[in-house]
Motif scaffolding. Structure first.
Motif, mmCIF file in Angstrom:
data_model
loop_
_atom_site.group_PDB
_atom_site.id
_atom_site.type_symbol
_atom_site.label_atom_id
_atom_site.label_comp_id
_atom_site.label_asym_id
_atom_site.label_seq_id
_atom_site.Cartn_x
_atom_site.Cartn_y
_atom_site.Cartn_z
ATOM 1 N N THR A 133 54.676 45.767 42.517
ATOM 2 C CA THR A 133 54.871 44.385 42.080
ATOM 3 C C THR A 133 54.018 43.409 42.878
ATOM 4 N N SER A 134 54.105 43.472 44.200
ATOM 5 C CA SER A 134 53.358 42.515 45.022
ATOM 6 C C SER A 134 51.856 42.710 44.914
ATOM 7 N N SER A 135 51.413 43.963 44.829
ATOM 8 C CA SER A 135 49.968 44.215 44.760
ATOM 9 C C SER A 135 49.376 43.789 43.419
ATOM 10 N N GLN A 136 50.145 43.903 42.323
ATOM 11 C CA GLN A 136 49.610 43.507 41.028
ATOM 12 C C GLN A 136 49.374 42.005 40.974
ATOM 13 N N TYR A 137 50.285 41.232 41.581
ATOM 14 C CA TYR A 137 50.100 39.773 41.620
ATOM 15 C C TYR A 137 48.926 39.411 42.518
ATOM 16 N N PHE A 138 48.819 40.088 43.655
ATOM 17 C CA PHE A 138 47.723 39.831 44.586
ATOM 18 C C PHE A 138 46.370 40.105 43.932
ATOM 19 N N MET A 139 46.256 41.258 43.259
ATOM 20 C CA MET A 139 44.991 41.636 42.649
ATOM 21 C C MET A 139 44.631 40.705 41.495
ATOM 22 N N ALA A 140 45.627 40.344 40.671
ATOM 23 C CA ALA A 140 45.375 39.444 39.543
ATOM 24 C C ALA A 140 44.905 38.079 40.035
ATOM 25 N N THR A 141 45.534 37.583 41.095
ATOM 26 C CA THR A 141 45.140 36.285 41.650
ATOM 27 C C THR A 141 43.712 36.327 42.176
ATOM 28 N N ALA A 142 43.360 37.413 42.853
ATOM 29 C CA ALA A 142 42.004 37.551 43.390
ATOM 30 C C ALA A 142 40.964 37.544 42.272
ATOM 31 N N VAL A 143 41.232 38.274 41.198
ATOM 32 C CA VAL A 143 40.293 38.332 40.066
ATOM 33 C C VAL A 143 40.170 36.965 39.395
ATOM 34 N N LEU A 144 41.293 36.293 39.160
ATOM 35 C CA LEU A 144 41.271 34.991 38.490
ATOM 36 C C LEU A 144 40.563 33.934 39.346
ATOM 37 N N LEU A 145 40.780 33.990 40.658
ATOM 38 C CA LEU A 145 40.092 33.041 41.536
ATOM 39 C C LEU A 145 38.588 33.290 41.545
ATOM 40 N N LEU A 146 38.194 34.564 41.494
ATOM 41 C CA LEU A 146 36.769 34.896 41.465
ATOM 42 C C LEU A 146 36.114 34.357 40.198
ATOM 43 N N ILE A 147 36.782 34.548 39.067
ATOM 44 C CA ILE A 147 36.236 34.048 37.800
ATOM 45 C C ILE A 147 36.229 32.518 37.784
ATOM 46 N N SER A 148 37.304 31.916 38.298
ATOM 47 C CA SER A 148 37.413 30.456 38.293
ATOM 48 C C SER A 148 36.389 29.789 39.204
ATOM 49 N N ALA A 149 35.894 30.527 40.198
ATOM 50 C CA ALA A 149 34.900 29.965 41.116
ATOM 51 C C ALA A 149 33.636 29.561 40.375
ATOM 52 N N PHE A 150 33.371 30.217 39.237
ATOM 53 C CA PHE A 150 32.188 29.884 38.435
ATOM 54 C C PHE A 150 32.478 28.750 37.452
ATOM 55 N N GLN A 151 33.725 28.243 37.477
ATOM 56 C CA GLN A 151 34.102 27.134 36.604
ATOM 57 C C GLN A 151 34.678 26.001 37.437
ATOM 58 N N PHE A 152 34.047 25.764 38.572
ATOM 59 C CA PHE A 152 34.581 24.795 39.531
ATOM 60 C C PHE A 152 34.720 23.400 38.925
ATOM 61 N N ARG A 153 33.838 23.070 37.993
ATOM 62 C CA ARG A 153 33.880 21.717 37.401
ATOM 63 C C ARG A 153 35.198 21.477 36.672
ATOM 64 N N HIS A 154 35.831 22.570 36.194
ATOM 65 C CA HIS A 154 37.086 22.413 35.463
ATOM 66 C C HIS A 154 38.229 22.031 36.404
ATOM 67 N N PHE A 155 38.114 22.380 37.686
ATOM 68 C CA PHE A 155 39.146 21.975 38.651
ATOM 69 C C PHE A 155 39.191 20.455 38.758
ATOM 70 N N LYS A 156 38.012 19.827 38.676
ATOM 71 C CA LYS A 156 37.928 18.382 38.808
ATOM 72 C C LYS A 156 38.568 17.668 37.625
ATOM 73 N N GLN A 157 38.705 18.365 36.493
ATOM 74 C CA GLN A 157 39.278 17.755 35.290
ATOM 75 C C GLN A 157 40.806 17.784 35.285
ATOM 76 N N LEU A 158 41.388 18.538 36.216
ATOM 77 C CA LEU A 158 42.843 18.673 36.241
ATOM 78 C C LEU A 158 43.509 17.443 36.846
ATOM 79 N N THR A 159 44.620 17.053 36.260
ATOM 80 C CA THR A 159 45.409 15.952 36.795
ATOM 81 C C THR A 159 46.562 16.516 37.631
ATOM 82 N N GLY A 160 47.247 15.652 38.342
ATOM 83 C CA GLY A 160 48.406 16.098 39.107
ATOM 84 C C GLY A 160 49.466 16.704 38.200
ATOM 85 N N ARG A 161 49.621 16.147 36.992
ATOM 86 C CA ARG A 161 50.586 16.676 36.031
ATOM 87 C C ARG A 161 50.216 18.095 35.642
#
Length: 299
Positions: A38-66
């Protein structure tokens, strides 16, 4: 994006969840503990998603607090579903635990009514009846070991359904135009923090990660924490939370078929009947919605 594609994405997300059960059983047979899996599946999924999201950094700037608060809320709900369901399985027969989880089919409709005050139409009621009846048959509930039922297990099973229903419904509030990969990365991070409190990440220092756990963590993480949130983030805001509850029921037929194909488990005739009823419920709901939209367009 067309409605057809949005529905397809929601179905793929639900089907991914359906594949988890047989894969987790294979991981357990390989000698890994539920906590490590259980813990390793969440850890691995988060690592993969963060790696992919690193190439979409501009989308982080579009997020609001909500937006961020909504994703954190969805992450906590996702974790709650997993934890409550896994704990319920420790006290209940697997067939009964699945039936309790699948109460999300009507709980999502209830949440929609409480929020919008719109009563479900006849098509949704018909779909609900077919899905719930199909669930009972698909897990062969009539032959379940009722002697193993505990009140604690019943409560935990229903809580897993409530958290999953809430997750499905409030995913429809995700703002259009945001990146599903970035959204899912934030959801995964929130989920992982909560999971680590319940199942400490001992795999990081006990050596199991490099003894083969990494493979199962990556596979289960993809099926449970990468594909569903990404596809739900794309499809549910376009089809609505109420219909998502119906489409999400594709999980059970996929789980039964996967157990039959992958694990070679016996599937009784009554279970195949249940699968057909669930699929019929999905079709009835969507065909009725298409008919209504066509009538409105011609009016």
């Amino acid at each position: 994006m067309s409605r057809t594609w949005a529905i397809l994405f929601v179905l793929i997300g639900g089907a991914s969840y359906g594949l988890i059960s047989p894969v987790i059983k294979m991981a357990y047979e390989a000698g890994f503990t539920p906590g490590d899996v259980t813990s390793s599946q969440y850890f691995m999924a988060t690592a993969v998603l963060l790696l992919i999201s690193a190439f979409q950094f501009r989308h982080f700037k579009q997020l609001t607090g909500r937006d961020v608060l909504l994703f954190i809320f969805l992450g906590v709900l996702s974790t709650g579903t997993s934890v409550f369901y896994y704990l319920a399985l420790a006290d209940l027969p697997a067939s009964l635990a699945i039936v309790l989880l699948f109460q999300f089919a009507w709980i999502v409709m209830l949440i929609d009514f409480l929020v919008t005050r719109k009563k479900p139409n006849k098509a949704k009621w018909a779909a609900l009846v077919l899905i719930l009846a199909g669930t009972v048959f698909a897990v062969d509930l009539l032959h379940a070991n009722w002697g193993a039922v505990s009140m604690t297990g019943l409560v935990l099973g229903l809580l897993s359904s409530v958290t999953y229903s809430t997750f499905l419904y409030f995913t429809s509030y995700v703002r259009a135009g945001t990146s599903p990969w970035v959204n899912s990365a934030i959801i995964a991070m929130a989920s992982t923090v909560v999971v680590f409190f319940v199942f400490p990440p001992t795999f990081l220092w006990n050596g199991t990660l490099w003894d083969g756990l990494w493979f199962w963590a990556l596979l289960i993480g993809a099926l449970g924490q990468i594909f569903p949130p990404v596809f739900f983030n794309i499809g549910i805001p376009r089809v609505g939370g109420s219909l998502a509850g119906v489409l999400g029921s594709i999980e059970l037929p996929v789980a039964v078929i996967a157990a039959f194909v992958i694990l070679r488990e016996h599937v009784a005739g009554v279970q195949w009947v249940g699968i057909l009823l669930i699929l019929a419920g999905i079709v009835v709901s969507e065909l009725r919605m298409r008919s209504r939209r066509r009538d409105m367009a011609q009016a």
